[in-house]
Design a protein around this motif. Structure first.
Motif, PDB file in Angstrom:
ATOM      1  N   LEU A  81       0.824  -1.216   0.000  1.00 56.05           N
ATOM      2  CA  LEU A  81       0.000   0.000   0.000  1.00 56.05           C
ATOM      3  C   LEU A  81       0.855   1.262   0.000  1.00 56.05           C
ATOM      4  O   LEU A  81       0.506   2.264  -0.631  1.00 56.05           O
ATOM      5  CB  LEU A  81      -0.914   0.018   1.229  1.00 56.05           C
ATOM      6  CG  LEU A  81      -2.348  -0.479   1.082  1.00 56.05           C
ATOM      7  CD1 LEU A  81      -3.073  -0.359   2.405  1.00 56.05           C
ATOM      8  CD2 LEU A  81      -3.093   0.268   0.000  1.00 56.05           C
ATOM      9  N   GLN A  82       1.975   1.232   0.716  1.00 54.62           N
ATOM     10  CA  GLN A  82       2.803   2.429   0.844  1.00 54.62           C
ATOM     11  C   GLN A  82       3.495   2.793  -0.462  1.00 54.62           C
ATOM     12  O   GLN A  82       4.019   3.899  -0.614  1.00 54.62           O
ATOM     13  CB  GLN A  82       3.836   2.256   1.971  1.00 54.62           C
ATOM     14  CG  GLN A  82       5.132   1.573   1.594  1.00 54.62           C
ATOM     15  CD  GLN A  82       5.008   0.070   1.333  1.00 54.62           C
ATOM     16  OE1 GLN A  82       3.933  -0.487   1.418  1.00 54.62           O
ATOM     17  NE2 GLN A  82       6.111  -0.573   1.021  1.00 54.62           N
ATOM     18  N   ILE A  86      -1.619   6.573  -5.766  1.00 56.46           N
ATOM     19  CA  ILE A  86      -2.938   7.067  -5.350  1.00 56.46           C
ATOM     20  C   ILE A  86      -3.684   5.917  -4.696  1.00 56.46           C
ATOM     21  O   ILE A  86      -3.638   4.788  -5.177  1.00 56.46           O
ATOM     22  CB  ILE A  86      -3.755   7.573  -6.555  1.00 56.46           C
ATOM     23  CG1 ILE A  86      -2.984   8.666  -7.303  1.00 56.46           C
ATOM     24  CG2 ILE A  86      -5.118   8.111  -6.105  1.00 56.46           C
ATOM     25  CD1 ILE A  86      -3.584   9.009  -8.651  1.00 56.46           C
ATOM     26  N   VAL A  87      -4.372   6.203  -3.582  1.00 56.00           N
ATOM     27  CA  VAL A  87      -5.203   5.187  -2.928  1.00 56.00           C
ATOM     28  C   VAL A  87      -6.572   5.797  -2.642  1.00 56.00           C
ATOM     29  O   VAL A  87      -6.676   6.873  -2.054  1.00 56.00           O
ATOM     30  CB  VAL A  87      -4.571   4.686  -1.615  1.00 56.00           C
ATOM     31  CG1 VAL A  87      -5.520   3.713  -0.907  1.00 56.00           C
ATOM     32  CG2 VAL A  87      -3.224   4.010  -1.880  1.00 56.00           C
ATOM     33  N   GLU A 247      -3.781   1.890  15.565  1.00 58.29           N
ATOM     34  CA  GLU A 247      -2.470   1.385  15.171  1.00 58.29           C
ATOM     35  C   GLU A 247      -2.017   2.073  13.893  1.00 58.29           C
ATOM     36  O   GLU A 247      -2.802   2.269  12.967  1.00 58.29           O
ATOM     37  CB  GLU A 247      -2.510  -0.132  14.949  1.00 58.29           C
ATOM     38  CG  GLU A 247      -2.747  -0.940  16.210  1.00 58.29           C
ATOM     39  CD  GLU A 247      -2.656  -2.433  15.952  1.00 58.29           C
ATOM     40  OE1 GLU A 247      -2.217  -2.821  14.840  1.00 58.29           O
ATOM     41  OE2 GLU A 247      -3.018  -3.212  16.844  1.00 58.29           O
ATOM     42  N   GLN A 248      -0.733   2.425  13.829  1.00 60.94           N
ATOM     43  CA  GLN A 248      -0.221   3.060  12.629  1.00 60.94           C
ATOM     44  C   GLN A 248      -0.210   2.071  11.471  1.00 60.94           C
ATOM     45  O   GLN A 248       0.139   0.897  11.632  1.00 60.94           O
ATOM     46  CB  GLN A 248       1.193   3.593  12.866  1.00 60.94           C
ATOM     47  CG  GLN A 248       1.695   4.469  11.723  1.00 60.94           C
ATOM     48  CD  GLN A 248       3.007   5.159  12.061  1.00 60.94           C
ATOM     49  OE1 GLN A 248       3.613   4.914  13.110  1.00 60.94           O
ATOM     50  NE2 GLN A 248       3.463   6.038  11.180  1.00 60.94           N
ATOM     51  N   THR A 249      -0.615   2.534  10.294  1.00 56.22           N
ATOM     52  CA  THR A 249      -0.666   1.680   9.113  1.00 56.22           C
ATOM     53  C   THR A 249       0.725   1.532   8.525  1.00 56.22           C
ATOM     54  O   THR A 249       1.311   2.506   8.043  1.00 56.22           O
ATOM     55  CB  THR A 249      -1.624   2.258   8.060  1.00 56.22           C
ATOM     56  OG1 THR A 249      -2.885   2.543   8.675  1.00 56.22           O
ATOM     57  CG2 THR A 249      -1.828   1.290   6.924  1.00 56.22           C
ATOM     58  N   THR A 254       8.051  -4.653   5.077  1.00 59.47           N
ATOM     59  CA  THR A 254       9.136  -3.706   5.375  1.00 59.47           C
ATOM     60  C   THR A 254       8.926  -2.903   6.642  1.00 59.47           C
ATOM     61  O   THR A 254       9.885  -2.339   7.178  1.00 59.47           O
ATOM     62  CB  THR A 254       9.306  -2.719   4.211  1.00 59.47           C
ATOM     63  OG1 THR A 254       8.130  -1.884   4.122  1.00 59.47           O
ATOM     64  CG2 THR A 254       9.504  -3.456   2.898  1.00 59.47           C
ATOM     65  N   GLY A 255       7.685  -2.833   7.114  1.00 61.11           N
ATOM     66  CA  GLY A 255       7.397  -1.984   8.268  1.00 61.11           C
ATOM     67  C   GLY A 255       7.334  -0.508   7.928  1.00 61.11           C
ATOM     68  O   GLY A 255       7.189   0.336   8.819  1.00 61.11           O
ATOM     69  N   GLU A 256       7.418  -0.178   6.637  1.00 66.60           N
ATOM     70  CA  GLU A 256       7.380   1.228   6.215  1.00 66.60           C
ATOM     71  C   GLU A 256       5.978   1.792   6.433  1.00 66.60           C
ATOM     72  O   GLU A 256       4.973   1.176   6.094  1.00 66.60           O
ATOM     73  CB  GLU A 256       7.769   1.341   4.741  1.00 66.60           C
ATOM     74  CG  GLU A 256       7.806   2.769   4.225  1.00 66.60           C
ATOM     75  CD  GLU A 256       8.183   2.842   2.757  1.00 66.60           C
ATOM     76  OE1 GLU A 256       8.039   3.926   2.170  1.00 66.60           O
ATOM     77  OE2 GLU A 256       8.597   1.801   2.192  1.00 66.60           O
ATOM     78  N   ALA A 257       5.917   3.009   6.986  1.00 63.89           N
ATOM     79  CA  ALA A 257       4.631   3.625   7.312  1.00 63.89           C
ATOM     80  C   ALA A 257       4.012   4.294   6.091  1.00 63.89           C
ATOM     81  O   ALA A 257       4.712   4.779   5.204  1.00 63.89           O
ATOM     82  CB  ALA A 257       4.811   4.660   8.425  1.00 63.89           C
TER      83      ALA A 257
END
Length: 340
Positions: A81-82, A86-87, A247-249, A254-257
């Motif tokens: 997703l990151q 565009i989302v 919770e942060q998405t 990767t754990g990338e926000a």
């Protein structure tokens, strides 16, 4: 006497030759030669990704692809997703939202979990002429896609080949695909991937937007925090960080926000059309919206321009800040959105 005359004539000829040589040396170059020399200088082209407005090192772009991504709690955290340009986050049925993630500048190795399509997600993809990716479809989406509105790949026909099942999740929350598999599927179905989408309008980032404080936004799809989206502005990066169910998405691998440059919230008319709670959404009439950029919020309107949902203010288009854009679609701003 004849000798003197011969000497005089020789000196005269010498003087005339010298004058001719000086004239040839001092004559300017021809205009055509100058123009040829000027036009032969190499030109430097700046390549820009059309959906982010960011610098690209690629000489040629590629076609966008749009993927239906699951947002059920059993599907979190998602993959890829990151990396989407565009989302869209939109209600699918009941209080459940799904994402339509549009990729053009990045090629994720894992995207998902992939979920079934709805007709309005297909319609949102047409503005980018994207290859549509889903695993399953509603009757309306099936009819729209089979009628040739977009090129598509459906996991119903490629389960276990182009799509794979993760063993750490249960169906229907475990279907995944990759950019490479999408390219392979496009080749199998003779789908053209060379058509780059038209650029989005982007703003001049030298001037900060003017408006109200927009440091935090909560988009409520339900009374429970499970289905809500919260965005908090990070002043250091000038981006909005996304949270869901407190919770942060972040990306599964990767754990990338998730970090968003443009948050656009649009009010659209929703209508329930069957016993499953599926909806029809009015994507064409225009309406109210809220645009958040660089910690500033503005009350705007949205318009559908060639299939794209874009912000307008006082009748004039507003450019996006270069970077990633998330668009939340809600039934009513006053009931579903709060700003801080």
């Amino acid at each position: 006497m004849k000798n003197i005359q011969r000497l005089f004539m020789a000196l005269l000829l010498l003087a005339m030759c010298t004058a001719c040589n000086k004239e040839e040396k001092s004559s300017p170059p021809q205009t055509d030669d100058v123009k040829e020399e000027e036009t032969s200088a190499p030109s430097v082209e700046r390549n820009i990704y059309p959906l982010t407005g960011l610098r690209s090192d690629e000489k040629e772009g590629q076609r966008a692809f749009a993927v239906m991504i699951n947002n059920h709690p059993a599907a979190r955290p998602q993959s890829g997703l990151q990396q989407a340009d565009i989302v869209y986050e939109v209600l699918s049925e009941g209080n459940i939202t799904r994402f339509l993630a549009i990729y053009q500048s990045n090629q994720p190795a894992a995207i998902g979990p992939v979920r079934s399509a709805r007709e309005y997600y297909v319609d949102l993809s047409t503005g980018y002429d994207a290859v549509f990716i889903s695993h399953g479809w509603s009757p309306q989406a099936k009819e729209t896609l089979e009628n040739g509105k977009l090129d598509y790949l459906n996991g119903l026909f490629y389960d276990g080949t182009l799509f794979w099942r993760a063993d750490f999740r249960k169906a229907p929350h475990n279907s995944y695909i990759s950019a490479e598999n999408i390219k392979e599927g496009a080749e199998l179905n003779r789908i053209d991937l060379q058509k780059q989408p038209k650029p989005l309008p982007f703003a001049d980032t030298k001037e900060a937007p003017k408006g109200d404080s927009g440091l935090e936004a909560i988009v409520r799809y339900d009374q429970s925090d499970v289905w809500n989206s919260e965005y908090k502005y990070d002043k250091q990066t000038e981006k909005y960080l996304r949270y869901s169910n407190n919770e942060q998405t972040k990306d599964l691998e990767t754990g990338e926000a998730i970090a968003v440059n443009n948050l656009f919230i649009a009010e659209m008319k929703h209508q329930t059309i069957d016993d499953y709670g599926r909806r029809a959404i009015d994507l064409t009439s225009g309406g109210k919206g809220i645009l958040l950029q660089k910690g500033v919020s503005r009350q705007v309107e949205w318009r559908n321009i060639d299939g794209r949902i874009l912000p307008y203010l006082n009748g004039e288009p507003i450019g996006f800040v270069p970077g990633k854009t998330w668009i939340n679609i809600v039934p009513a701003l006053e009931n579903h959105v709060s700003l801080h």
